[in-house]
Enzyme design. Structure first.
Site, short mmCIF file in Angstrom:
data_model
loop_
_atom_site.label_atom_id
_atom_site.label_comp_id
_atom_site.label_asym_id
_atom_site.label_seq_id
_atom_site.Cartn_x
_atom_site.Cartn_y
_atom_site.Cartn_z
N SER A 205 -29.27 -26.61 24.66
CA SER A 205 -28.54 -25.44 25.11
C SER A 205 -29.25 -25.03 26.43
O SER A 205 -29.43 -25.50 27.32
CB SER A 205 -28.33 -24.42 24.15
N HIS B 194 -24.31 -26.60 25.70
CA HIS B 194 -23.53 -25.48 25.68
C HIS B 194 -23.32 -25.17 27.08
O HIS B 194 -23.93 -24.66 27.94
CB HIS B 194 -24.35 -24.33 25.02
N ASP C 259 -27.80 -23.21 16.79
CA ASP C 259 -26.65 -24.28 16.78
C ASP C 259 -27.63 -25.89 16.53
O ASP C 259 -28.50 -26.12 17.29
CB ASP C 259 -25.82 -24.40 18.20
#
Length: 334
Positions: free
Chosen positions: A12, A39, A131
């Protein structure tokens, strides 16, 4: 003998730099496929394949729905689609967001673990929140290899740190600079086939729901976990609690999924949004009350004017309290 040749990578914040380094140091004859989720915003166009192509020794492209998996290639999840791994091909789906993201890392890791078991190598790099943790659990549950960037080496340490705290038996916790050579070593050394752990029903369910499988969405009897007292911030449905070791997660009927930290973060955003709405309403009420008070005075109705002035004053006092809360919250975030 078994070849570990399905490499899935999740990252991310800070991920572009980390991915650029990673692909730059993978050889052109890599005996594996590399599948990446970063992401990215659901809106606009992702240029990540172009960025990585400048550094990589392997061809890089956005994954296409139904595209065959070819070793020696790098596939990147496009914006606003989960990227899932099926037997021999890739699937794109507009399933519900997980951890507030689409694409999300957990669906990629989970689907790869379900389909390829011990052949999977999962790599978790820099990023915020958590995540990828549940996905790494799925990979380890099916006998795959888990590699996590050392949090002290990551630009953003949240994702690696949360994985380390919650996933048992991570195989490698190393700086980014060590990961390419570890991957090359793993894919070039066949391993003995061991009896694979069966695919847990929970993993099957969560992979199916990411694919927008209507049967999974409507299946109430086999839904993993237990009903919680919380509502889904995205759709308002009941959230179901799913416990895996020390990790607590939540998923609603339509598929939105949150880790506990992501849900807390989402609720904080909802509170802030509600406060801004309340602030606007109070300030509008104060303005309207003051305007009406002036009209009452012009009509020589002093008692009505005074009542309206008091309402305006009360609304301004309450709005000042809310504004102070918002300013303090903004300072704490900074």
């Amino acid at each position: 003998m078994l070849e570990q040749n399905i490499i899935v990578v999740g990252t991310s914040a800070g991920g572009v730099e980390a991915l650029t380094y990673l692909v730059k140091n993978l050889p052109p004859d890599l005996n594996a496929v590399v599948i990446i989720v970063l992401h990215v915003s659901s809106h606009g166009t992702s240029v990540l394949p172009k960025i990585l192509s400048r550094a990589a020794n392997l061809p890089v492209s956005h994954a296409q729905n139904g595209e065959a998996i070819v070793h020696g290639r790098i596939y990147v999840a496009p914006p606003d689609y989960h990227l899932l791994v099926e037997q021999g091909y890739l699937r794109l789906t507009r399933g519900a967001k997980e951890n507030r993201c689409r694409p999300a890392i957990d669906p990629l890791f989970r689907s790869a673990a379900r389909t390829y078991g011990q052949r999977v190598i999962a790599v978790l790099l820099t990023g915020m929140l958590d995540d990828g943790t549940a996905g790494l659990m799925a990979v380890k549950m099916r006998g795959g290899v888990a590699i996590v960037q050392n949090p002290d080496d990551a630009l953003f340490s949240d994702m690696p740190r949360n994985a380390i705290e919650n996933v048992e038996d991570i195989d490698h916790i190393v700086p980014l600079s060590d990961i390419p050579s570890i991957l090359v070593g793993l894919v070039n050394i066949p391993m003995e086939i061991e009896p694979e752990n069966p695919i847990p029903s929970k993993m099957e369910f969560e992979t199916e729901i990411a694919q927008l499988n209507l049967e999974a969405v409507e299946n109430e009897s086999d839904r993993p976990g237990k009903a919680s007292t919380f509502g889904c911030p995205d759709c308002g449905g009941i959230l179901w609690e799913v416990e895996e070791g020390n990790l607590l997660r939540f998923r609603c009927r339509t598929g939105h999924a949150y880790s506990a930290k992501t849900l807390l973060n989402k609720q904080s955003d909802a509170i802030e949004e509600a406060l801004w709405i309340a602030l606007r309403a109070l300030e509008e009420k104060a303005s309207l009350s003051h305007r009406l008070a002036l009209r009452m005075e012009a009509r020589n109705l002093p008692f009505a004017a005074q009542r309206l002035k008091e309402e305006a004053h009360s609304a301004l006092e309450r709005s000042a309290i809310i504004r102070e809360v918002l300013l303090k919250d903004d300072v704490n975030k900074g």
